[in-house]
Design an enzyme around this catalytic site. Structure first.
Site, PDB file in Angstrom:
ATOM      1  N   TYR A 173       0.862  -1.193   0.000  1.00  0.00           N
ATOM      2  CA  TYR A 173       0.000   0.000   0.000  1.00  0.00           C
ATOM      3  C   TYR A 173       0.892   1.234   0.000  1.00  0.00           C
ATOM      4  CZ  TYR A 173      -3.411   3.433   1.650  1.00  0.00           C
ATOM      5  OH  TYR A 173      -4.190   4.556   1.774  1.00  0.00           O
ATOM      6  N   ASP A 268       9.404   2.585  -0.414  1.00  0.00           N
ATOM      7  CA  ASP A 268       8.384   3.251   0.395  1.00  0.00           C
ATOM      8  C   ASP A 268       8.625   2.851   1.849  1.00  0.00           C
ATOM      9  OD1 ASP A 268       4.733   3.539   0.307  1.00  0.00           O
ATOM     10  OD2 ASP A 268       6.243   4.159   1.770  1.00  0.00           O
ATOM     11  N   LYS A 296       4.723   8.764   8.902  1.00  0.00           N
ATOM     12  CA  LYS A 296       4.475   8.148  10.217  1.00  0.00           C
ATOM     13  C   LYS A 296       5.472   8.627  11.280  1.00  0.00           C
ATOM     14  CE  LYS A 296       2.032   4.240   8.187  1.00  0.00           C
ATOM     15  NZ  LYS A 296       0.617   4.242   8.533  1.00  0.00           N
TER      16      LYS A 296
HETATM   17  C1  PLP Z   1       3.963   1.936   3.210  1.00  0.00           C
HETATM   18  C2  PLP Z   1       2.953   3.039   3.218  1.00  0.00           C
HETATM   19  N1  PLP Z   1       3.019   3.983   2.267  1.00  0.00           N
HETATM   20  C3  PLP Z   1       2.162   5.004   2.233  1.00  0.00           C
HETATM   21  C4  PLP Z   1       1.151   5.129   3.163  1.00  0.00           C
HETATM   22  C5  PLP Z   1       0.192   6.293   3.105  1.00  0.00           C
HETATM   23  O1  PLP Z   1       0.433   7.147   4.160  1.00  0.00           O
HETATM   24  P1  PLP Z   1      -0.699   8.152   4.711  1.00  0.00           P
HETATM   25  O2  PLP Z   1      -1.748   7.302   5.317  1.00  0.00           O
HETATM   26  O3  PLP Z   1       0.070   9.004   5.694  1.00  0.00           O
HETATM   27  O4  PLP Z   1      -1.176   8.959   3.549  1.00  0.00           O
HETATM   28  C6  PLP Z   1       1.024   4.165   4.178  1.00  0.00           C
HETATM   29  C7  PLP Z   1      -0.044   4.257   5.191  1.00  0.00           C
HETATM   30  O5  PLP Z   1      -0.272   3.388   5.966  1.00  0.00           O
HETATM   31  C8  PLP Z   1       1.947   3.092   4.199  1.00  0.00           C
HETATM   32  O6  PLP Z   1       1.870   2.133   5.138  1.00  0.00           O
END
Ligand code: PLP
Length: 459
Positions: A173, A268, A296
């Site tokens: 994700y 990511d 995060k």
């Molecule tokens: C690996 C990863 N990338 C991107 C995101 C998206 O982040 P946000 O919820 O701060 O938009 C998340 C959210 O859980 C994530 O776990």
């Protein structure tokens, strides 16, 4: 009330306590009356009653708890109950809730104003600190969420390579930007949504999907789409299909394949950044991407994300270059203050050893109970992030994760909640251990699991 229960667990042992808890506090465990009423009210004005889907607990049933505050490793709900928290707001709270130093720094900066729409000293300090810690990042841009970070990194990769296609992995994700909502993990997997209506087919068509840990499949995609793939984006440790570590060789293979084909490798690290090692997963596995997404933990519990990487790529960004990306609240000084304190706190000697020891203790304890109670299941863990998958012996990709026993997970989730343990309400999410969780808390959690498993297997 709840702290007392966990304490009694340690002192009196499961049988007496459980009978006592059910006897005395049955009502409490039926889910709080106030939370239920509030959820009803929320659904009148907020779609599904929540501002992010997985919070609705749809996949485990029952309505969610409304949280009023948190302290250390605990959260407190509106009905006055408290829980040991292994959700940690989906990752950011590696120091625990309302950490004294974070709160103190916030109190200090708040009085100075919350946003200026202008550059601030803290942004520079944080940028320098991140570049020092995550060595592949030569330049960084602060944004307000992980979604923005991933979306912007992909736009940059497309511009740098002058190509459109992007490879992502099934179950990973990367936020909810259109092109990324293809075979996505996290809430999309939890709600078993194939993809998302509203994403134009031509957008989705630019996203190619391979199985996680499937380097050969990625190589095949590059053969099928020569000179068309701008980037491969990957969670170096997947945390959105439950925790799935990279098998040996997977990340180095992605590095080789992207280099050989003139594409960029995007890590990511919105979850893994500052979570699994001081230098992120790229530090842990020794593989250097071209671009990295963060979020995060970087915001210390406030809305902050970032993307960064090689100078020559980052310099394509406006105002320096033609690639447009912007944000009214980007690099927000209040969020930056919380992030600076958090990242500095994590530079303390032995922090990651402590996190790994605590994660290891929990994993061992849960595994022991699985064995004792002959419950089929496997635990995937990297440092302080872990997932227990029921009903399967191995989980290295999304297909294997989807085969897990979701009904047993839902019973486990509620059983642990009744015993004061708040876990992610989905089998496809990571549970997080923070520095605020004590070894005693972890003992209590393992006891709670043992008690639940005894009941679960006695039927
Ligand atoms: C690996 C990863 N990338 C991107 C995101 C998206 O982040 P946000 O919820 O701060 O938009 C998340 C959210 O859980 C994530 O776990």
């Amino acid at each position: 009330m709840q702290e007392k229960n966990v304490e009694t667990f340690l002192l009196l042992g499961p049988t007496i306590l459980t009978a006592a808890m059910l006897g005395v506090t049955g009502v409490l465990f039926m889910g709080g009356r106030k939370s239920k009423a509030l959820f009803k009210r929320a659904q009148r004005r907020i779609p599904g009653g929540v501002n992010s889907p997985v919070r609705a607990w749809k996949s485990v049933g029952q309505s969610p708890l409304f949280i009023t505050h948190g302290k250390g490793a605990r959260v407190y709900d509106i009905d006055g109950k408290s829980y040991l928290d292994f959700v940690c707001s989906w990752g950011p709270l590696i120091l625990g809730h309302a950490h004294a130093k974070v709160v103190a720094s916030l109190k200090k900066v708040l009085g100075r104003g919350t946003t200026f729409g202008a550059p601030t000293p803290g942004e520079v300090e944080l940028a320098e600190l991140v570049c020092e810690r995550i060595v592949s990042i030569e330049k960084i841009r602060l944004v307000s969420s992980g979604t923005e970070a991933a979306m912007s990194a992909i736009r940059l990769a497309r511009a740098f390579t002058r190509r459109n296609k992007v490879v992502k992995f099934d179950g990973c994700y990367h936020g909810h930007a259109d092109g990324m909502l293809v075979r996505a993990g996290s809430g999309v997997a939890t709600l078993a949504l194939p993809d998302s209506p509203g994403v134009p087919a031509p957008f989705a068509a630019e996203t190619l999907v391979a199985p996680y840990n499937g380097a050969a499949e990625v190589e095949a995609l590059f053969a099928e789409f020569p000179d068309a793939i701008a980037a491969v984006i990957v969670e170096p440790v997947c945390g959105n299909m439950g925790v799935m570590p990279p098998v040996p060789g997977f990340l180095p293979a992605l590095r080789r394949i992207t280099q050989e084909n003139g594409a960029l490798l995007i890590f990511d690290e919105v979850i893994t950044g500052f979570r699994v090692a001081p230098g992120g997963a790229q530090g842990l596995y020794g593989v250097s991407p071209d671009l990295t997404c963060l979020g995060k933990i970087l915001g210390g519990g406030l809305p902050l994300g970032a993307f960064g990487g090689k100078r020559e790529i980052m310099d394509l960004l406006a105002p320096q270059g033609p690639v447009y990306q912007a944000g009214t609240l980007s690099g927000n000084p209040v969020a930056v203050a919380a992030g600076l304190v958090t990242v500095k706190e994590l530079s303390r000697q032995g922090v990651y050893r402590e996190l790994d020891e605590k994660g290891g203790k929990l994993e061992e304890g849960l595994e022991r109970v699985l064995t004792e109670r002959k419950i089929a299941g496997v635990i995937n863990r990297v440092g302080s992030m872990l997932t227990l998958f029921f009903g399967v012996q191995r989980v290295k990709d999304a297909a294997e994760a989807r085969a897990c026993d979701r009904a047993r997970f839902a019973r486990f989730f509620h059983g642990m909640l009744e015993r004061g343990i708040y876990l992610p309400p989905s089998p496809f999410e990571a549970a997080f251990v923070s520095l605020a969780h004590t070894f005693r808390d972890l003992d209590g959690t393992i006891e709670a699991f043992a008690d639940w498993a005894r009941k679960e297997t006695q039927g």
